[in-house]
Design a protein around this motif. Sequence first.
Motif, PDB file in Angstrom:
ATOM      1  N   ASN A 179       3.869  -6.446   3.737  1.00 16.29           N
ATOM      2  CA  ASN A 179       3.893  -5.290   3.141  1.00 16.29           C
ATOM      3  C   ASN A 179       3.149  -4.251   3.703  1.00 16.29           C
ATOM      4  OD1 ASN A 179       5.513  -5.562   0.895  1.00 16.29           O
ATOM      5  ND2 ASN A 179       3.948  -6.508  -0.298  1.00 16.29           N
ATOM      6  N   PHE A 180       3.257  -2.910   4.232  1.00 15.04           N
ATOM      7  CA  PHE A 180       2.681  -2.054   4.748  1.00 15.04           C
ATOM      8  C   PHE A 180       2.038  -0.898   3.701  1.00 15.04           C
ATOM      9  CE2 PHE A 180       5.417  -3.879   7.667  1.00 15.04           C
ATOM     10  CZ  PHE A 180       4.743  -3.694   8.853  1.00 15.04           C
ATOM     11  N   HIS A 181       0.812  -0.361   3.895  1.00 17.43           N
ATOM     12  CA  HIS A 181       0.284   0.333   2.883  1.00 17.43           C
ATOM     13  C   HIS A 181      -0.443   1.740   3.502  1.00 17.43           C
ATOM     14  CE1 HIS A 181       0.273  -3.196   0.177  1.00 17.43           C
ATOM     15  NE2 HIS A 181      -0.160  -3.813   1.348  1.00 17.43           N
ATOM     16  N   ASP A 182      -0.539   2.628   2.458  1.00 19.55           N
ATOM     17  CA  ASP A 182      -1.199   3.879   3.048  1.00 19.55           C
ATOM     18  C   ASP A 182      -2.570   3.996   3.915  1.00 19.55           C
ATOM     19  OD1 ASP A 182      -1.119   7.119   2.438  1.00 19.55           O
ATOM     20  OD2 ASP A 182      -3.323   6.490   2.299  1.00 19.55           O
ATOM     21  N   GLU A 183      -2.619   4.614   4.902  1.00 17.44           N
ATOM     22  CA  GLU A 183      -3.676   4.559   5.561  1.00 17.44           C
ATOM     23  C   GLU A 183      -4.987   4.961   5.100  1.00 17.44           C
ATOM     24  OE1 GLU A 183       0.288   5.870   8.199  1.00 17.44           O
ATOM     25  OE2 GLU A 183      -1.062   6.177   6.220  1.00 17.44           O
TER      26      GLU A 183
END
Length: 328
Positions: free
Chosen positions: A227-231
């Motif tokens: 999963n990719f998350h807010d920087e």
Amino acid sequence: MKTRTIFKVNALCVILLALTACNDNDDKQSRKVERENQTINVLAFNDFHGNLEPPKRFIEAEDPHDHSQTVRIPVGGVSYFADAIKKLRAQYPNNAVVSAGDLISASPLISSLFLDEPTIEAMNDIQIDFNAVGNHEFDRGTDELRRLKNGGCQQYTTTKPCQINPNFSGAKFEFLAANVSMKADPKKTLFPAYKVKTYGGIPVAFIGLTLEATPSIVSAAGITDVNFHDEADTVNALIPELKKQGIEAIVMVVHEGMAPSTKFNQKTCEGLSGPLIDVLERLDPAVDVVVSGHTHQSYICDYATKNPAKPFLLTSAGQYGTIITNIQ
């Protein structure tokens, strides 16, 4: 004694075919080592994209003999890049060499035909420290990306691996991926969230991230396990952990960027636009430097001139190994 960390920018160092590098009038001060004070140089680049050969490009830069004029400078290629890094390292012994993503993939045949193993091995020889994974690192999927990091010849693509080096051992430098978590264990990241280098007893944290929008621009089949998350949320959540370790110097290396309206090498935030602005506006001011990429643009920006509550330096170094930003 508590130390105060101050970063300043020297200039963008252009890699010329004549093998020049940046000069600094404060060289003696840069070499000075004190117990409570360390001068550290972060040598940053981004979006190399496996450009091992000179890409036959040029940069239009200010003429050093006539500031009202510009000159075209031929740039690029791993040989010149390696030479410039070597010279800068010799000049500034306290250093870290960081890549803000897209080190590989979307690359010329000399690298892509061999699954970008030649680029990994070239960067091993140069001895870069960190690569914050970009969206293109995920082009062939997470399994192949892990192979490039860890080595081996297991085949995950239609292209046969290890065609040049049957003993391909992977990257000797760190891949960083603070905002890429494993679906099977959300507390675990694909690669380390950050790494710390210590200079004369003073720790400096390097946090690496890709853009949150990576799933929208790579094949979904290759990234089903992450999963990719807010920087900004990711970095802000790490700040208390770093402070508990006594770390006050923090460098964010992120594969997201801006579009500048200024000329090459101008140290201004005027006219910057792009998706990274929202990230920076929400970023904890404990961050000292933001090394960015993705947009293939060149800029140096004291972000405090845009927002005094965010006193960090923002940089990006173009593309294809044509520029190195020397951040002191």
